[in-house]
Design a protein around this motif. Structure first.
Motif, PDB file in Angstrom:
ATOM      1  N   PHE A   2       0.838  -1.195   0.000  1.00 41.03           N
ATOM      2  CA  PHE A   2       0.000   0.000   0.000  1.00 41.03           C
ATOM      3  C   PHE A   2       0.874   1.246   0.000  1.00 41.03           C
ATOM      4  O   PHE A   2       1.985   1.250   0.534  1.00 41.03           O
ATOM      5  CB  PHE A   2      -0.876   0.044   1.264  1.00 41.03           C
ATOM      6  CG  PHE A   2      -1.689  -1.199   1.508  1.00 41.03           C
ATOM      7  CD1 PHE A   2      -1.140  -2.283   2.158  1.00 41.03           C
ATOM      8  CD2 PHE A   2      -3.004  -1.276   1.084  1.00 41.03           C
ATOM      9  CE1 PHE A   2      -1.891  -3.441   2.390  1.00 41.03           C
ATOM     10  CE2 PHE A   2      -3.769  -2.426   1.309  1.00 41.03           C
ATOM     11  CZ  PHE A   2      -3.202  -3.502   1.962  1.00 41.03           C
ATOM     12  N   TYR A  26       0.189   5.249   1.258  1.00 38.54           N
ATOM     13  CA  TYR A  26      -0.706   6.196   1.893  1.00 38.54           C
ATOM     14  C   TYR A  26      -0.083   7.592   1.805  1.00 38.54           C
ATOM     15  O   TYR A  26       1.138   7.747   1.786  1.00 38.54           O
ATOM     16  CB  TYR A  26      -0.897   5.860   3.373  1.00 38.54           C
ATOM     17  CG  TYR A  26      -1.803   4.677   3.643  1.00 38.54           C
ATOM     18  CD1 TYR A  26      -1.296   3.382   3.650  1.00 38.54           C
ATOM     19  CD2 TYR A  26      -3.151   4.858   3.911  1.00 38.54           C
ATOM     20  CE1 TYR A  26      -2.121   2.294   3.921  1.00 38.54           C
ATOM     21  CE2 TYR A  26      -3.988   3.785   4.185  1.00 38.54           C
ATOM     22  CZ  TYR A  26      -3.465   2.509   4.189  1.00 38.54           C
ATOM     23  OH  TYR A  26      -4.285   1.436   4.452  1.00 38.54           O
ATOM     24  N   LEU A  47      -3.963   9.588   7.573  1.00 36.44           N
ATOM     25  CA  LEU A  47      -3.468   8.894   6.384  1.00 36.44           C
ATOM     26  C   LEU A  47      -4.630   8.538   5.465  1.00 36.44           C
ATOM     27  O   LEU A  47      -5.681   8.083   5.904  1.00 36.44           O
ATOM     28  CB  LEU A  47      -2.739   7.606   6.775  1.00 36.44           C
ATOM     29  CG  LEU A  47      -1.283   7.752   7.176  1.00 36.44           C
ATOM     30  CD1 LEU A  47      -1.155   8.366   8.539  1.00 36.44           C
ATOM     31  CD2 LEU A  47      -0.576   6.398   7.131  1.00 36.44           C
ATOM     32  N   LEU A  64      -5.497   6.425   1.743  1.00 44.10           N
ATOM     33  CA  LEU A  64      -4.993   5.435   0.809  1.00 44.10           C
ATOM     34  C   LEU A  64      -4.836   6.024  -0.587  1.00 44.10           C
ATOM     35  O   LEU A  64      -5.774   6.608  -1.137  1.00 44.10           O
ATOM     36  CB  LEU A  64      -5.951   4.238   0.759  1.00 44.10           C
ATOM     37  CG  LEU A  64      -5.542   3.090  -0.147  1.00 44.10           C
ATOM     38  CD1 LEU A  64      -4.322   2.372   0.411  1.00 44.10           C
ATOM     39  CD2 LEU A  64      -6.699   2.112  -0.340  1.00 44.10           C
TER      40      LEU A  64
END
Lengths: 111, 113
Positions: free
Chosen positions: A34, A36, A44, A46
């Protein structure tokens, strides 16, 4: 130990420059990856995620990332940054139920 | 944005006092997490929960305890706060599934003098 490293602590770019932020993760079997973003004073959010399939992942705000299994890397890219991209960027890897975050890269975009 | 509320948003307290931070979600997600964020360290996992009354330790659990008596609430307690626990604390939630990301709350800034 499971770990995620990010190559740069602080990156400074001018608007319209291209961006690449490095991320490497330690081996741990099946890994989900991921990116962020954290804008100043915010939580945070995504940007994108990799689970399986096409190693080139497209996310929001024009960001993309490429998963290279042989290099244990998941670098974030954007062809042309804007002043509004100024933020801190975190790479993360999921190992089972454990999410491990990199230390973050601060991006400053100069107008 | 995911329905996550952290309270309080800011707190200043003294060394040795107990502190409880609350994370409340309206999404009915199974997994909940507590992280601390410190410069140069990114986010480090303190504890997480995979269901009501089911919790496990993370990387930096010493000095912290958690409880989850309801799906929607995950409490983080510092039994006797120390200055090294001054940090920004983030709660996250996640649905089951390998490709499900975490969604984060707005954070609690905790200062221990």
């Amino acid at each position: 130990a499971q770990s995620v490293s990010q190559h740069n602590h602080h990156v400074i770019l001018s608007e319209a420059a291209s961006l690449e932020l490095g991320c490497n993760y330690s081996y741990g079997g099946t890994v989900n990856l991921f990116w962020y973003v954290q804008y100043p004073g915010q939580h945070l959010q995504l940007l994108l995620k990799y689970f399986s399939g096409d190693p080139l992942v497209k996310g929001i705000k024009g960001f993309e990332a490429e998963f290279i299994k042989s290099k244990f890397s998941f670098n974030l890219r954007k062809p042309s940054v804007q002043w509004s991209d100024t933020a801190e960027y975190f790479c993360a890897a999921r190992y089972g139920q454990n999410f491990v975050f990199g230390p973050g890269t601060r991006l400053s975009v100069l107008p | 944005d995911a329905g996550i509320t952290q309270s309080p948003r800011h707190k200043v307290t003294e060394t040795g006092t107990p502190v409880t931070l609350r994370c409340h979600q309206t999404e009915n997600h199974r997994y909940m997490y507590w992280y601390r964020q410190d410069p140069g360290h990114g986010l480090r996992l303190i504890h997480y929960s995979y269901g009501v009354k089911d919790t496990d330790k993370g990387e930096v659990s010493d000095g912290y305890s958690v409880s989850r008596s309801k799906t929607e609430d995950f409490l983080l307690t510092l039994e006797s706060a120390t200055s090294s626990q001054t940090s920004v604390y983030f709660c996250a939630i996640r649905e089951p599934g390998d490709n499900q990301p975490q969604h984060f709350g707005d954070g609690t800034r905790l200062s221990i003098l």
